[in-house]
Design a protein around this motif. Sequence first.
Motif, mmCIF file in Angstrom:
data_model
loop_
_atom_site.group_PDB
_atom_site.id
_atom_site.type_symbol
_atom_site.label_atom_id
_atom_site.label_comp_id
_atom_site.label_asym_id
_atom_site.label_seq_id
_atom_site.Cartn_x
_atom_site.Cartn_y
_atom_site.Cartn_z
ATOM 1 N N ASN A 72 46.762 -96.714 80.037
ATOM 2 C CA ASN A 72 45.583 -95.872 79.860
ATOM 3 C C ASN A 72 44.565 -96.211 80.961
ATOM 4 O O ASN A 72 43.927 -97.269 80.934
ATOM 5 C CB ASN A 72 44.992 -96.135 78.471
ATOM 6 C CG ASN A 72 43.850 -95.210 78.132
ATOM 7 O OD1 ASN A 72 43.148 -94.725 79.021
ATOM 8 N ND2 ASN A 72 43.659 -94.975 76.847
ATOM 9 N N GLU A 73 44.424 -95.320 81.940
ATOM 10 C CA GLU A 73 43.549 -95.571 83.080
ATOM 11 C C GLU A 73 42.090 -95.719 82.667
ATOM 12 O O GLU A 73 41.361 -96.569 83.193
ATOM 13 C CB GLU A 73 43.691 -94.449 84.118
ATOM 14 C CG GLU A 73 45.050 -94.389 84.804
ATOM 15 C CD GLU A 73 45.321 -95.621 85.655
ATOM 16 O OE1 GLU A 73 44.339 -96.240 86.121
ATOM 17 O OE2 GLU A 73 46.499 -95.977 85.836
ATOM 18 N N ASP A 74 41.640 -94.888 81.733
ATOM 19 C CA ASP A 74 40.246 -94.985 81.268
ATOM 20 C C ASP A 74 39.989 -96.338 80.622
ATOM 21 O O ASP A 74 38.929 -96.951 80.822
ATOM 22 C CB ASP A 74 39.948 -93.869 80.261
ATOM 23 C CG ASP A 74 39.886 -92.501 80.919
ATOM 24 O OD1 ASP A 74 39.658 -92.453 82.156
ATOM 25 O OD2 ASP A 74 40.074 -91.493 80.222
ATOM 26 N N LEU A 75 40.975 -96.801 79.849
ATOM 27 C CA LEU A 75 40.846 -98.110 79.213
ATOM 28 C C LEU A 75 40.751 -99.208 80.260
ATOM 29 O O LEU A 75 39.902 -100.104 80.157
ATOM 30 C CB LEU A 75 42.038 -98.356 78.286
ATOM 31 C CG LEU A 75 42.170 -99.769 77.697
ATOM 32 C CD1 LEU A 75 40.950 -100.118 76.868
ATOM 33 C CD2 LEU A 75 43.449 -99.885 76.863
ATOM 34 N N LEU A 76 41.613 -99.163 81.262
ATOM 35 C CA LEU A 76 41.591 -100.174 82.322
ATOM 36 C C LEU A 76 40.237 -100.223 83.016
ATOM 37 O O LEU A 76 39.675 -101.295 83.257
ATOM 38 C CB LEU A 76 42.682 -99.887 83.347
ATOM 39 C CG LEU A 76 44.124 -100.199 82.930
ATOM 40 C CD1 LEU A 76 45.103 -99.674 83.972
ATOM 41 C CD2 LEU A 76 44.310 -101.689 82.741
ATOM 42 N N ASN A 77 39.697 -99.054 83.324
ATOM 43 C CA ASN A 77 38.389 -98.994 83.993
ATOM 44 C C ASN A 77 37.294 -99.572 83.103
ATOM 45 O O ASN A 77 36.409 -100.309 83.573
ATOM 46 C CB ASN A 77 38.063 -97.551 84.372
ATOM 47 C CG ASN A 77 38.978 -97.031 85.482
ATOM 48 O OD1 ASN A 77 39.468 -97.803 86.292
ATOM 49 N ND2 ASN A 77 39.206 -95.721 85.502
ATOM 50 N N GLN A 93 49.109 -109.584 75.821
ATOM 51 C CA GLN A 93 49.496 -108.470 74.949
ATOM 52 C C GLN A 93 49.531 -107.161 75.741
ATOM 53 O O GLN A 93 48.627 -106.331 75.649
ATOM 54 C CB GLN A 93 48.515 -108.363 73.766
ATOM 55 C CG GLN A 93 48.577 -109.569 72.832
ATOM 56 C CD GLN A 93 47.333 -109.736 71.991
ATOM 57 O OE1 GLN A 93 46.340 -109.056 72.155
ATOM 58 N NE2 GLN A 93 47.389 -110.664 71.051
ATOM 59 N N PRO A 94 50.584 -106.953 76.538
ATOM 60 C CA PRO A 94 50.648 -105.797 77.440
ATOM 61 C C PRO A 94 50.652 -104.444 76.736
ATOM 62 O O PRO A 94 50.203 -103.450 77.297
ATOM 63 C CB PRO A 94 51.958 -106.027 78.206
ATOM 64 C CG PRO A 94 52.779 -106.896 77.310
ATOM 65 C CD PRO A 94 51.796 -107.789 76.623
ATOM 66 N N ARG A 99 47.893 -97.820 74.749
ATOM 67 C CA ARG A 99 47.286 -97.081 73.632
ATOM 68 C C ARG A 99 46.368 -95.983 74.143
ATOM 69 O O ARG A 99 45.640 -96.167 75.121
ATOM 70 C CB ARG A 99 46.513 -98.027 72.723
ATOM 71 C CG ARG A 99 47.417 -98.966 71.926
ATOM 72 C CD ARG A 99 46.578 -99.929 71.104
ATOM 73 N NE ARG A 99 47.396 -100.786 70.265
ATOM 74 C CZ ARG A 99 47.569 -100.614 68.953
ATOM 75 N NH1 ARG A 99 46.960 -99.608 68.343
ATOM 76 N NH2 ARG A 99 48.334 -101.443 68.262
ATOM 77 N N VAL A 100 46.396 -94.887 73.427
ATOM 78 C CA VAL A 100 45.524 -93.765 73.785
ATOM 79 C C VAL A 100 44.133 -93.968 73.203
ATOM 80 O O VAL A 100 43.111 -93.681 73.840
ATOM 81 C CB VAL A 100 46.131 -92.436 73.281
ATOM 82 C CG1 VAL A 100 45.191 -91.268 73.583
ATOM 83 C CG2 VAL A 100 47.500 -92.195 73.912
ATOM 84 N N VAL A 101 44.067 -94.485 71.987
ATOM 85 C CA VAL A 101 42.783 -94.674 71.305
ATOM 86 C C VAL A 101 42.507 -96.168 71.136
ATOM 87 O O VAL A 101 43.315 -96.890 70.557
ATOM 88 C CB VAL A 101 42.782 -93.994 69.923
ATOM 89 C CG1 VAL A 101 41.448 -94.221 69.230
ATOM 90 C CG2 VAL A 101 43.068 -92.503 70.058
#
Length: 405
Positions: A72-77, A93-94, A99-101
């Motif tokens: 999830n790119e948004d999560l990474l950012n 914990q890769p 996860r999307v949410v």
Amino acid sequence: MPGESFLGTDILKHLGCPVIMISRNIWHMRWNFLFGSRGWMLQYAAEVFLRSISFRPFSVKCDSKARQPLENEDLLNNLLTMGVDIDLARRRQPGVFNRVVTNEQELKLFLLSKGASDQVIGSIISRYPRAITRTPESLSQRWDLWRKIMASDLEIVNILERSPESFFRSSNNINLENNIKFLCSVGLTRKCLCRLLTSAPRTFANSLNLNKQMVEFLQETSMSLGHNDPTDFVRKIISKNPSILIQSTKRVKTNIEFLQSTFNLDKGDLLLVICGPGAGILDLSNDCTKRNYTNIKKRLLSLGCTEEEVQKFVLSYLNMIFLSEKKFNDKLDCLIEEKISISQIIENPRVLDSSINTLKTRMKELVHAGYDLHTSNIALLSWSQKRYKAKLKRVLEESQGILQV
């Protein structure tokens, strides 16, 4: 034929490979094969599939990486801006990154409201990424349960900073609440519960029945050994060994039997041992317990000790059983190389608690200061750093005073 299913088509579509299907009238082929004397007839229908790039019939090439879930790119950012160590989190914990949410922003706001700093929050998520999957409602409920044991929000924050798993490992708040109520009912103090939460959090992830089984086993053990207060017995064992509730009753029982048979203890002496120094080894692997004791016995006997001396040595400091064969032998060799006698070691078993580097450093410093390790007490080799430094200073002063005279 209408409604006919082709296995090859389904497989390629499932793998995500581009396929061009050629008209059935042109490419439909059948083979007939005869098997055995009865002339079994098997019919196979085949379709030729062409890759859009190579145009080779039956050519299938699928990139395994393409089938892996995308992060999830948004999560990474978001996590990067929060100061999270992404590489560390991936190692821990890769799956979280697929996860999307997630609730990383809600988690941050919640912990900020409890007094955690941005740096602490980043560290918590780096070491236990699944924390971002907890909902605000679940976090709030869990925090309230912890506050029944902890004195302040800051105390919880400090624990999370040291051991985030203890708080975030489970999200079953009902089970946590039931376990807290049960353990309070068997006499555990708030201090003991606090220690369980921080050093053995799996205790509260256990089902209530598992914790009940261990407590009931300990109560039965105390009564069989003549203890007149099973509740006090359970409290003593758990306070000395918080990890015991996450072990099996079979393991604990086998270690109790090992202590009784190995050291020929009667019920009274066995009770004193497992309520005191022996409590720490009750959850040790049974194979490890026997293997380490066998090595200690074998090595000491080879150095001229009697079986009685070996038993007295181990029983006087049962933590010795935690030492593997290599560690025990290496520490013993380190001391013997400095001409320290085996009788000195037998009288001061705690010296084997210190690391080899500590032993070597201290022995070198003491010899340089004029301290005679062969005739003097070697107990200071295991003293705390502060106490040892004070003693070393006095030894140096005494040595210099003698030289001046």
